[in-house]
Design an enzyme around this catalytic site. Sequence first.
Site, PDB file in Angstrom:
ATOM      1  N   LYS A 195      58.810  -6.604 -47.197  1.00 21.49           N
ATOM      2  CA  LYS A 195      58.517  -6.471 -48.619  1.00 21.49           C
ATOM      3  C   LYS A 195      57.260  -7.273 -48.993  1.00 21.49           C
ATOM      4  O   LYS A 195      56.355  -6.758 -49.645  1.00 21.49           O
ATOM      5  CB  LYS A 195      59.722  -6.970 -49.423  1.00 21.49           C
ATOM      6  CG  LYS A 195      59.717  -6.567 -50.873  1.00 21.49           C
ATOM      7  CD  LYS A 195      60.962  -7.133 -51.581  1.00 21.49           C
ATOM      8  CE  LYS A 195      62.234  -6.412 -51.159  1.00 21.49           C
ATOM      9  NZ  LYS A 195      63.455  -7.105 -51.595  1.00 21.49           N
ATOM     10  N   ARG A 238      63.059 -12.529 -54.836  1.00 18.85           N
ATOM     11  CA  ARG A 238      63.536 -11.434 -53.999  1.00 18.85           C
ATOM     12  C   ARG A 238      63.587 -11.855 -52.541  1.00 18.85           C
ATOM     13  O   ARG A 238      62.907 -12.786 -52.132  1.00 18.85           O
ATOM     14  CB  ARG A 238      62.604 -10.214 -54.139  1.00 18.85           C
ATOM     15  CG  ARG A 238      62.150  -9.958 -55.548  1.00 18.85           C
ATOM     16  CD  ARG A 238      61.070  -8.880 -55.639  1.00 18.85           C
ATOM     17  NE  ARG A 238      61.535  -7.558 -55.262  1.00 18.85           N
ATOM     18  CZ  ARG A 238      60.742  -6.497 -55.236  1.00 18.85           C
ATOM     19  NH1 ARG A 238      59.442  -6.617 -55.526  1.00 18.85           N
ATOM     20  NH2 ARG A 238      61.227  -5.325 -54.902  1.00 18.85           N
ATOM     21  N   GLY A 247      69.797  -3.848 -49.737  1.00 22.48           N
ATOM     22  CA  GLY A 247      70.990  -4.344 -50.412  1.00 22.48           C
ATOM     23  C   GLY A 247      71.759  -5.409 -49.649  1.00 22.48           C
ATOM     24  O   GLY A 247      72.784  -5.871 -50.110  1.00 22.48           O
ATOM     25  N   MET A 307      70.712  -8.442 -48.747  1.00 22.11           N
ATOM     26  CA  MET A 307      70.473  -9.808 -49.207  1.00 22.11           C
ATOM     27  C   MET A 307      70.281  -9.788 -50.720  1.00 22.11           C
ATOM     28  O   MET A 307      70.421  -8.765 -51.351  1.00 22.11           O
ATOM     29  CB  MET A 307      69.287 -10.394 -48.476  1.00 22.11           C
ATOM     30  CG  MET A 307      69.619 -10.667 -47.021  1.00 22.11           C
ATOM     31  SD  MET A 307      68.256 -11.371 -46.148  1.00 22.11           S
ATOM     32  CE  MET A 307      67.076 -10.069 -46.238  1.00 22.11           C
ATOM     33  N   ARG A 320      57.944   0.944 -48.693  1.00 19.90           N
ATOM     34  CA  ARG A 320      58.293   0.715 -47.294  1.00 19.90           C
ATOM     35  C   ARG A 320      58.434   2.068 -46.622  1.00 19.90           C
ATOM     36  O   ARG A 320      58.619   3.079 -47.294  1.00 19.90           O
ATOM     37  CB  ARG A 320      59.600  -0.069 -47.170  1.00 19.90           C
ATOM     38  CG  ARG A 320      60.765   0.645 -47.805  1.00 19.90           C
ATOM     39  CD  ARG A 320      62.022  -0.190 -47.763  1.00 19.90           C
ATOM     40  NE  ARG A 320      63.061   0.440 -48.553  1.00 19.90           N
ATOM     41  CZ  ARG A 320      64.032  -0.212 -49.183  1.00 19.90           C
ATOM     42  NH1 ARG A 320      64.090  -1.508 -49.131  1.00 19.90           N
ATOM     43  NH2 ARG A 320      64.941   0.428 -49.861  1.00 19.90           N
ATOM     44  N   HIS A 353      73.409   3.728 -53.577  1.00 18.20           N
ATOM     45  CA  HIS A 353      73.668   2.917 -52.383  1.00 18.20           C
ATOM     46  C   HIS A 353      74.263   3.774 -51.268  1.00 18.20           C
ATOM     47  O   HIS A 353      73.801   3.759 -50.131  1.00 18.20           O
ATOM     48  CB  HIS A 353      74.621   1.767 -52.739  1.00 18.20           C
ATOM     49  CG  HIS A 353      75.005   0.932 -51.559  1.00 18.20           C
ATOM     50  ND1 HIS A 353      76.138   1.156 -50.827  1.00 18.20           N
ATOM     51  CD2 HIS A 353      74.367  -0.095 -50.968  1.00 18.20           C
ATOM     52  CE1 HIS A 353      76.190   0.289 -49.835  1.00 18.20           C
ATOM     53  NE2 HIS A 353      75.129  -0.489 -49.896  1.00 18.20           N
ATOM     54  N   SER A 359      69.832   3.975  -5.422  1.00 20.55           N
ATOM     55  CA  SER A 359      70.123   4.202  -6.830  1.00 20.55           C
ATOM     56  C   SER A 359      70.882   2.979  -7.338  1.00 20.55           C
ATOM     57  O   SER A 359      71.932   2.618  -6.804  1.00 20.55           O
ATOM     58  CB  SER A 359      70.962   5.465  -7.011  1.00 20.55           C
ATOM     59  OG  SER A 359      71.272   5.617  -8.377  1.00 20.55           O
ATOM     60  N   CYS A 366      71.458   4.784 -12.078  1.00 20.47           N
ATOM     61  CA  CYS A 366      72.489   5.539 -12.774  1.00 20.47           C
ATOM     62  C   CYS A 366      73.402   4.528 -13.452  1.00 20.47           C
ATOM     63  O   CYS A 366      73.227   3.343 -13.306  1.00 20.47           O
ATOM     64  CB  CYS A 366      73.255   6.438 -11.812  1.00 20.47           C
ATOM     65  SG  CYS A 366      73.987   5.575 -10.422  1.00 20.47           S
ATOM     66  N   TYR A 391      63.406   7.409 -11.456  1.00 23.05           N
ATOM     67  CA  TYR A 391      64.160   8.177 -12.448  1.00 23.05           C
ATOM     68  C   TYR A 391      65.335   7.373 -12.976  1.00 23.05           C
ATOM     69  O   TYR A 391      65.835   6.472 -12.304  1.00 23.05           O
ATOM     70  CB  TYR A 391      64.665   9.500 -11.849  1.00 23.05           C
ATOM     71  CG  TYR A 391      65.733   9.345 -10.801  1.00 23.05           C
ATOM     72  CD1 TYR A 391      67.081   9.229 -11.150  1.00 23.05           C
ATOM     73  CD2 TYR A 391      65.407   9.304  -9.447  1.00 23.05           C
ATOM     74  CE1 TYR A 391      68.061   9.063 -10.189  1.00 23.05           C
ATOM     75  CE2 TYR A 391      66.378   9.135  -8.476  1.00 23.05           C
ATOM     76  CZ  TYR A 391      67.712   9.018  -8.859  1.00 23.05           C
ATOM     77  OH  TYR A 391      68.672   8.846  -7.909  1.00 23.05           O
TER      78      TYR A 391
END
Length: 909
Positions: free
Chosen positions: A32, A103, A112, A114, A376, A490, A798, A865, A885
């Site tokens: 912000k 803020r 929302g 904080m 934002r 919200h 692998s 894997c 891979y």
Amino acid sequence: MEVLEGLKTRVYRFGNKTADGNSKMRNLLGGKGANLAEMSAIGIPVPPGFTITTEVCTEYNALGKEAVIELIKDEVEKSIASIEEQMGTIFGDKENPLLISVRSGARVSMPGMMDTVLNLGLNDEAVLGLAKRTKNEKFAWDSYRRFIQMYGGVVLGMKPESKDDIDPFEEIMEHLKHKRSIELDTEFTIQDLQDLVYDFKDAIKKRTGQDFPTDPWDQLWGAIIAVFNSWNGDRAVYYRNMHGYPADWGTAVNVQAMVYGNMGDNSGTGVCFTRDAGTGENVFNGEYLINAQGEDVVAGVRTPQQITKLGSKRWAELAKIEENDRLNDFPSLEELMPSIFDELNRYQDILEKHYRDMQDMEFTIQNGKLWILQTRNGKRTGAAMVKIAMDLLREGMINEKEAILMMEPNKLDELLHPVFEPNALKRAKTIAQGLPASPGAATGKIVFFADDADKYRNTILVRMETSPEDLKGMNIAKGILTARGGMTSHAAVVARGMGKCCISGAGALKINYKNRTLTVDGNVYHDGDWISLNGSTGNVIEGKVETMEPKLGGDFAELMQLTNKYRKMKVRTNADTPRDAKTARSFGAEGIGLTRTEHMFFELDRIKAMREMILADTVKERKQALEELLPMQRADFEGIFEAMDGMSVTIRLLDPPLHEFVPHQLATQKELAEDMHISLQAVKNKVAELEEFNPMLGHRGCRLGNTYPEITAMQTRAIIEAALNLKERGIVCKPEIMIPLVGTVREFEVQDGIIRETAEIIFKERNERIDFLVGTMIEVPRAALMADIIAKKADFFSFGTNDLTQMTFGYSRDDASKFLPIYIEKGILKADPFEVIDEEGVGQLVKIGTERGRSTKPNLKVGLCGEHGGEPASVEFCYNTGIDYVSCSPYRIPIARLVAAQAAIKTTI
Ligand code: ADP
Ligand code: MG
Ligand code: MG
């Protein structure tokens, strides 16, 4: 800004077309603060102010309140003076007071989560000055009551005492509204507002024993500290953990001159998006309220109005509101204040082009002047994410690499979720119409409280509106339905961020929390009744509606195509059945990285043969049982090879401990004894014999194949014969046989010997050959360390990072749930190492294994894997480690492909 040499700057100012900071400084100034600075600098009208850095939050956590105030006091005082100068008002003055907002803003947006305090600087005297100066007594008192309400809640802890209580200030307001027979907070008279101020202060005194602070400087320090504290508040902590944001980021504090949307009918406040956050469509949209302040639009205190005429017409159609009523009661900003709308439209265009992404903006109109309070990159659904990026690319606003980098990998998952089956949808009964706040299809049982979201397996959370307290329940529920609130409520914003189906503002719903009922047109639905939500149309549907797999084309397909252009690492799939293999191919799998053969043994007719094999007393008996299994297993492999049609298929030989296959219940044991013509006791003895104290470290993996070589021989035969059968039919396949749980090279060599010997026998029998590879899993730490020796013998590696993680940490995967969540909560571990690869430790073994393996076999093929193969951070790690891979479950393939492309692009910029 003047800073003494060598002194750290803790406060950055913005306003009047200049700023100390810019949008690149999000880590220091929070998102912000960084964007407020950037907007100021590029000439967008932003009320002046300053940002206290996130580092100060961390300093506060270490040093405490007094010390940190000492550190920043001087800079804060000078910066307030600078706002005073620009606004022509004076902080703490009775006649001409400067009011400010305090803020919060972390480096990532946490909507929302904080706290914010508005209208700070008011007290019993200043309110009179403000009234006189603005000639608007009602406005002044409305601001004062809002201030006490917010400050009371955020700083003085005036929150509801329990879940069933309503907000103590809301309660007082409701009481007064009731007494005065009014509905809206805009209907309060000056006297009402003065009474509210008095009653609010009284309630605070009663509950906390404190007087409301009158000195604006005390107010300011109280609010700054409260914002720092909100970083460690329950909501923020939950949100942070959900997204894996570390606790040490901290929040910045933005202090900014107030502008007032509550000055009357020529004022207002709103929220807007440069594109549709639900669908990604390139249409400017948003909502606003006249004579309102701050969160009023988001909190749904009144029915918000649409910004654009087009949006307003669409909305009225859904809400079944006649054109005349719409124009009278809910005109769009475009119709009501055309020149303000034009200006806003210009800024949204400037800001989107400037940030080159969809923007989510907050604005306030004070007496006919427009101010922008925040911008934002907007939260969006997975579908919107893909569409927006591909549109921006086509519009020439971003290039291909940027489009790929813009993707949040895990969000692709949403696109793969089921949609309603069209015919089932036709038969469905729509009971109410709401706003299509977040697309998707959700079916579940009604619950009315966030805490009940896990009461049934699939739930739909039904609320009047939601608040940040409901976050956890919203995350668990399959869908969210609210009676109140608009497209920027919200519920809507949070649901879109989660990619969760949501319908908001379904006004026809009468919700009774006490009885836990939902009434529509006289029909009553109870807690536990099924309903369905079509988040794309806003239809609330009775009962359960069938779903089906989504069709993936268009932008998604184009994006996936694009990833291929940049990706270097291959993506394979883990698949145990032809069906999985086909699904995986449709998602772009380039082979199979792991077929687990044991799953094939669990099906009804096979488990019997498998058990006979295990219970066999002699090799001869065992071979007989294996003979029975052979044709079944061969048929499975044929199916998989055929589905993969020429691509590599890695098949892992039997891995789990044998006790997993034998029956543990008496009834099944009896059945087996009868089938095998042996005594129940014999079965029981064998089961007891197989019992292990530590099965994960016991008789499993290649230890099975090395003690029962005939199992390896049978599996090899099934694989090789399947491949030969396909060859006969003209289908190429190249099996890669993988030996699990190797720790010493001899374990590998012996298995390799059996496999090759068996293959040669078959080749002779059939007078035909095929190529195949024999490689190993690297999943025991010793194997990673001995990789140079093992690589001399193995055709490929692998990494089985599930077992490797288990053995490196010494955490049993099956028992870790007892302590891992606590470890993460306490910060002992940053993430669950079974989910995100532990780069420092386990990752080191992966690196060592790869390097040592390639030191003796330079072009050794290395894969990974295991669950990590579809987890974004782990996939990136694999790319950076030079792995050839990754292999993951079919539905994670698009994510792995995307991350592989992102990782490759990141190394080029
Ligand atoms: P969040 O981060 O939760 O969105 P914000 O800090 O943006 O909280 O503030 C909450 C609300 O107060 C927003 O609607 C915002 O526009 C409004 N607001 C914040 N600062 C000011 C200000 N200086 N003047 C008027 N409204 C403000
Ligand atoms: Mg905001
Ligand atoms: Mg394993």
